[in-house]
Design an enzyme around this catalytic site. Structure first.
Site, short mmCIF file in Angstrom:
data_model
loop_
_atom_site.label_atom_id
_atom_site.label_comp_id
_atom_site.label_asym_id
_atom_site.label_seq_id
_atom_site.Cartn_x
_atom_site.Cartn_y
_atom_site.Cartn_z
N ASP A 1 -0.69 82.96 36.00
CA ASP A 1 -1.41 82.64 34.76
C ASP A 1 -0.47 82.69 33.54
O ASP A 1 -0.80 83.27 32.51
CB ASP A 1 -2.60 83.58 34.58
CG ASP A 1 -3.56 83.11 33.49
OD1 ASP A 1 -3.51 81.93 33.12
OD2 ASP A 1 -4.34 83.95 32.98
N GLN B 1 -5.95 88.52 39.11
CA GLN B 1 -6.03 89.33 37.88
C GLN B 1 -7.22 90.28 38.03
O GLN B 1 -8.38 89.85 37.90
CB GLN B 1 -6.19 88.43 36.65
CG GLN B 1 -4.91 87.68 36.30
CD GLN B 1 -5.16 86.53 35.35
OE1 GLN B 1 -5.98 85.66 35.60
NE2 GLN B 1 -4.43 86.50 34.24
N ARG C 1 -0.66 91.48 20.59
CA ARG C 1 -1.77 90.52 20.71
C ARG C 1 -2.67 91.03 21.81
O ARG C 1 -2.28 91.08 22.97
CB ARG C 1 -1.22 89.14 21.06
CG ARG C 1 -2.27 88.11 21.43
CD ARG C 1 -1.58 86.91 22.04
NE ARG C 1 -2.47 85.86 22.46
CZ ARG C 1 -3.14 85.83 23.61
NH1 ARG C 1 -3.07 86.84 24.46
NH2 ARG C 1 -3.89 84.79 23.93
N ASP D 1 -5.09 90.75 24.41
CA ASP D 1 -5.54 89.61 25.20
C ASP D 1 -6.98 89.82 25.69
O ASP D 1 -7.33 90.91 26.13
CB ASP D 1 -4.60 89.49 26.42
CG ASP D 1 -4.92 88.31 27.28
OD1 ASP D 1 -4.87 87.19 26.77
OD2 ASP D 1 -5.23 88.50 28.48
N GLU E 1 -7.49 88.47 20.27
CA GLU E 1 -7.66 87.15 20.87
C GLU E 1 -9.09 87.08 21.41
O GLU E 1 -9.38 87.49 22.53
CB GLU E 1 -6.66 86.91 22.01
CG GLU E 1 -6.67 85.46 22.47
CD GLU E 1 -7.12 85.21 23.91
OE1 GLU E 1 -7.23 84.04 24.30
OE2 GLU E 1 -7.38 86.17 24.64
N HIS F 1 -0.81 78.13 23.37
CA HIS F 1 -0.56 77.88 24.79
C HIS F 1 -1.85 77.60 25.57
O HIS F 1 -1.80 77.19 26.71
CB HIS F 1 0.16 79.08 25.39
CG HIS F 1 -0.77 80.26 25.52
ND1 HIS F 1 -1.18 80.99 24.42
CD2 HIS F 1 -1.41 80.81 26.58
CE1 HIS F 1 -2.02 81.93 24.82
NE2 HIS F 1 -2.17 81.84 26.12
N ARG G 1 -3.43 73.30 31.37
CA ARG G 1 -2.78 73.86 30.17
C ARG G 1 -1.26 73.73 30.24
O ARG G 1 -0.59 73.77 29.21
CB ARG G 1 -3.17 75.34 30.00
CG ARG G 1 -4.62 75.54 29.63
CD ARG G 1 -4.97 77.00 29.57
NE ARG G 1 -4.76 77.66 30.85
CZ ARG G 1 -4.93 78.96 31.05
NH1 ARG G 1 -5.30 79.75 30.07
NH2 ARG G 1 -4.72 79.49 32.24
C1 GLC Z 1 -6.06 84.81 27.43
C2 GLC Z 1 -4.78 84.01 27.49
C3 GLC Z 1 -4.89 83.00 28.57
C4 GLC Z 1 -5.13 83.72 29.88
C5 GLC Z 1 -6.32 84.67 29.79
C6 GLC Z 1 -6.36 85.64 30.93
O1 GLC Z 1 -7.15 84.02 27.12
O2 GLC Z 1 -4.52 83.42 26.26
O3 GLC Z 1 -3.75 82.19 28.64
O4 GLC Z 1 -5.36 82.78 30.88
O5 GLC Z 1 -6.26 85.47 28.63
O6 GLC Z 1 -5.37 86.62 30.77
#
Ligand code: GLC
Length: 579
Positions: free
Chosen positions: A86, A197, A227, A229, A271, A335, A460
């Site tokens: 990822d 994940q 950041r 996430d 985020e 990204h 992406r």
């Molecule tokens: C956030 C990231 C993205 C990723 C997701 C899972 O949204 O920006 O790229 O796939 O988290 O970690």
């Protein structure tokens, strides 16, 4: 017991903090809202794609300075599984750099060099999940009860089924559902994103303690901003969407408190790519001091497609205000895909139907809609719900790719104007602007990901190309497309930095009698500026509402603009008028 462990962990981190970083902590006291300064400009890139490795990034510092960057976000550079990971968001160790990119020592050296050059280092804190190769996950797989409790693991589908009744699928085409069955251990594991994940279980305080240690370890390497996430997903509760729950906020606030004690100059950026009512809740000096502004981003693209700005006006008018001591991070592209996260309630007021409008935007940006200038790709098209998002580089979405392919010079100019219009708004509307590096020279889609097994199912990657040295070289040649874009980028950055009116983030929407025109006022002390942008592909004349000043000087063009008379803008022209 857990609390004592936490306090001991925080104390140990503080004792390990280097003298250099403590000096930055002290300096930060006097300049704690540095992010409001108009001289701040951000950039973001992948370490490997942009410069090979961390040492390569260090060598790029002169380029970052040439562009005027003061804030550099490096996409995840941690140890991650080979193949699918990822884009680095499956972290196998928060304390190890991916060996292909360098070492922790390289990271510390880079942080130091960036600091010496007035650039802050931003890194990801992927705290909702670890990769299935993280030591904790491996121990859990081996049956260690302590680590099984770090994740959500179930013997059968009973509980996962009950949860899934109210969960949203995040990657429906690649990874339907939110749980993955691991055959070797005969367990269902909570995996909101990809199967590799594993979501961390924050209802176990040991997880919070362990992650505080990882976070403070990163702080002590010289990271200035983390950041955060996927903030929305960190707390789960049966019968809810498991997104944006109040406990998620409490956990982030607790992380923030740990920082205030042991790494006081480090800040968080949220985020949260969710409904705007929820995005705003993460923004607070006691939670995340910075936040992506996904609403502005999505609406800029919306306006570019629809050529009208009503939704942008009401959103900026009603949803821009955030607490003192915080800032938006404004961006055109990043990204990730573009999710159309505007408020359906706002749209309804304008007789815009959220669902069908999103469907249309997807058609427009995937190039299917007749007359579309865009070349984007659908991302995660969900056939059950009809949802989809859009991938693509800014230049390709703004028409450059199509125009160049068709050898259409006039269309090339228009595409350049579109890119610059969006970036000019991001640089002037208020907040810290973030350049997705490559956009400053008009980098376009790269379709080669389709040949890579680890990437081909994730569109992406079309907007995550390798940096092209020759393209970058051409930035100084105004005869080239790259040069034309770069020169204008630098000019707008120069204008931002030299006018304090662009500090802070308090835009006031200025209405006009023309819905193609987006205008706002910025004010700082005695200085006032009006920015006006034409989202139509034709020349537009309009009259501004409630203008007290009679005239002003266009900072870009140098001419005087009479504000109480009819004003004309060329297609995609922006005027920045100093009153
Ligand atoms: C956030 C990231 C993205 C990723 C997701 C899972 O949204 O920006 O790229 O796939 O988290 O970690």
């Amino acid at each position: 017991m857990q609390f004592i462990d936490l306090v001991q962990g925080i104390t140990a981190s503080w004792l390990e903090r280097s003298a250099d970083l403590i000096r930055l902590d002290v300096e930060n006291e006097a300049n704690s809202d540095w992010f409001k300064d108009q001289r701040e400009v951000g950039g973001v890139c992948y370490v490997d794609l942009f410069a090979g490795n961390l040492k390569g990034i260090k060598e790029k510092i002169p380029y970052f300075k040439e562009l005027g960057l003061t804030y550099l976000h490096l996409m995840p550079f941690f140890l991650a599984p080979d193949g699918e990971n990822d884009g680095g968001y499956a972290v196998s160790s928060y304390r190890e750099v991916d060996p292909r990119l360098g070492t922790m020592e390289d990271l510390r050296a880079l942080a130091k060099a960036l600091h010496e050059n007035g650039i802050r280092l931003v890194a990801d804190f992927v705290f909702n999940h670890t990769s299935d190769e993280h030591l904790w996950a491996r121990k859990a797989t081996a049956g260690d009860m302590t680590f099984k409790q770090f994740y959500y693991m179930f013997d059968d589908r009973k509980i996962p089924d009950a949860y899934e009744k109210t969960l949203r699928e995040i990657f429906p085409t690649e990874r339907p559902g939110s749980f993955t069955f691991y055959e070797e251990i005969e367990q269902w594991v909570w995996t909101t994103f990809h199967s590799f994940q594993w979501d961390l279980n924050y209802s176990n305080p040991a997880v919070f303690n362990a992650m505080v240690s990882e976070m403070l370890f990163l702080a002590n390497q010289g990271v200035d901003v983390l950041r955060l996430d996927a903030v929305a997903f960190i707390w789960k509760e049966m019968g809810t969407t498991c997104e944006n729950l109040p406990q998620a906020h409490m956990i982030i606030q607790a992380f923030n408190l740990a920082c205030r004690i042991a790494a006081p100059s480090m800040y968080f950026k949220s985020e949260a790519i969710v409904h705007p009512d929820e995005v705003i809740k993460y923004i607070d000096p006691g939670e995340c001091q910075l936040s992506y502004n996904p609403l502005l981003m999505a609406l800029l693209w919306n306006c570019l497609a629809s050529k009208e700005v009503r939704l942008l006006r009401i959103s900026v008018g009603n949803r821009y205000a955030i607490p003192e001591g915080t800032s938006w991070v404004n961006y055109v592209r990043c990204h990730d895909d573009i999710g159309w996260t505007f408020s359906d309630e706002d749209a309804e007021k304008l007789q815009i139907h959220g669902f069908y409008h999103r469907k249309w935007l997807n058609e427009f940006y995937s190039g299917e809609f007749p007359g579309s200038f865009a070349r984007g790709l659908l991302f995660q098209e969900n056939l059950k719900t009809g949802d989809a998002r859009i991938s693509g580089q800014a230049a390709s979405l703004a028409g450059l790719e199509k125009a160049l392919a068709e050898n259409d010079d006039a269309a090339v100019e228009m595409a350049i104007d579109r890119i610059l219009m969006l970036y000019t708004i991001v640089f002037t509307i208020g907040g810290l602007p973030l350049v997705y590096l490559g956009d400053e020279v008009g980098v376009m889609n790269d379709y080669s990901y389709r040949k890579d097994r680890a990437k081909r199912d994730d569109s992406r990657w079309v907007h995550r190309p390798n940096s092209d040295a020759e393209k970058l070289e051409r930035r100084t040649d105004d005869e080239t497309v790259e040069g034309r874009i770069f020169t204008r980028f630098k000019e707008i950055i120069r204008i931002r930095k030299s006018h304090s009116v662009f500090s802070g983030s308090n835009p006031k929407v200025v209405f006009s009698d023309n819905d193609h025109i987006f205008a706002y006022q910025r004010k700082e002390g005695k200085d006032t500026c009006i920015v006006m942008a034409n989202f139509a592909d034709s020349m537009q004349s309009f009259k501004l509402a409630e203008m007290h000043a009679k005239s002003g000087k266009d900072i870009l063009g140098g001419d005087v603009v009479l504000l109480d008379e009819s004003i004309t803008l060329q297609p995609y022209q922006v005027r920045i008028v100093n009153l």
